[in-house]
Design an enzyme around this catalytic site. Structure first.
Site, PDB file in Angstrom:
ATOM      1  N   ALA A  47       0.821  -1.209   0.000  1.00 60.14           N
ATOM      2  CA  ALA A  47       0.000   0.000   0.000  1.00 60.14           C
ATOM      3  C   ALA A  47       0.851   1.252   0.000  1.00 60.14           C
ATOM      4  CB  ALA A  47      -0.908   0.009   1.228  1.00 60.14           C
ATOM      5  N   CYS A  48       0.416   2.220  -0.803  1.00 59.27           N
ATOM      6  CA  CYS A  48       1.019   3.556  -0.764  1.00 59.27           C
ATOM      7  C   CYS A  48      -0.101   4.554  -0.999  1.00 59.27           C
ATOM      8  CB  CYS A  48       2.158   3.697  -1.775  1.00 59.27           C
ATOM      9  SG  CYS A  48       1.677   3.827  -3.498  1.00 59.27           S
ATOM     10  N   GLY A  49       0.244   5.807  -1.090  1.00 56.86           N
ATOM     11  CA  GLY A  49      -0.776   6.840  -1.225  1.00 56.86           C
ATOM     12  C   GLY A  49      -1.648   6.705  -2.458  1.00 56.86           C
TER      13      GLY A  49
END
Length: 94
Positions: free
Chosen positions: A9-11
């Site tokens: 997960a990232c932005g």
């Protein structure tokens, strides 16, 4: 060994998660662990966590996801990268 799922997960689920995904895929292949990497936005983690064996996040995510969760920052800075890879490997082998 059965294929394991790593949720990253990232932005935005584009830039940093791709860097982390490639690093994990390569490192786990070298260690003999088949993985499927799935990338998502941090806001999507809760809904996708149940299908993952481990979660790696480059941005803050909830700490009650019920899966081993690792910080992805070492993949971007290089600092602590080997340690986090060892920890991910241990979680996937457990």
């Amino acid at each position: 060994m059965q294929r394991k799922t790593v949720l990253i997960a990232c932005g935005t689920a584009v830039a940093t998660s791709t860097v982390v995904a490639v690093a994990i895929e390569e490192a786990m292949a070298e260690r003999g662990i088949p993985v499927e990497v799935r990338q998502c936005k941090a806001t999507e983690v809760r809904g996708l966590a149940a299908d993952a064996d481990v979660i790696v996040a480059t941005t803050p995510v909830p700490d009650d996801l019920g899966r081993p969760t690792f910080k992805g920052l070492p993949f971007l800075t290089g600092i602590g990268r080997d340690k986090v890879l060892d920890d991910i490997e241990a979680a996937l082998r457990a």
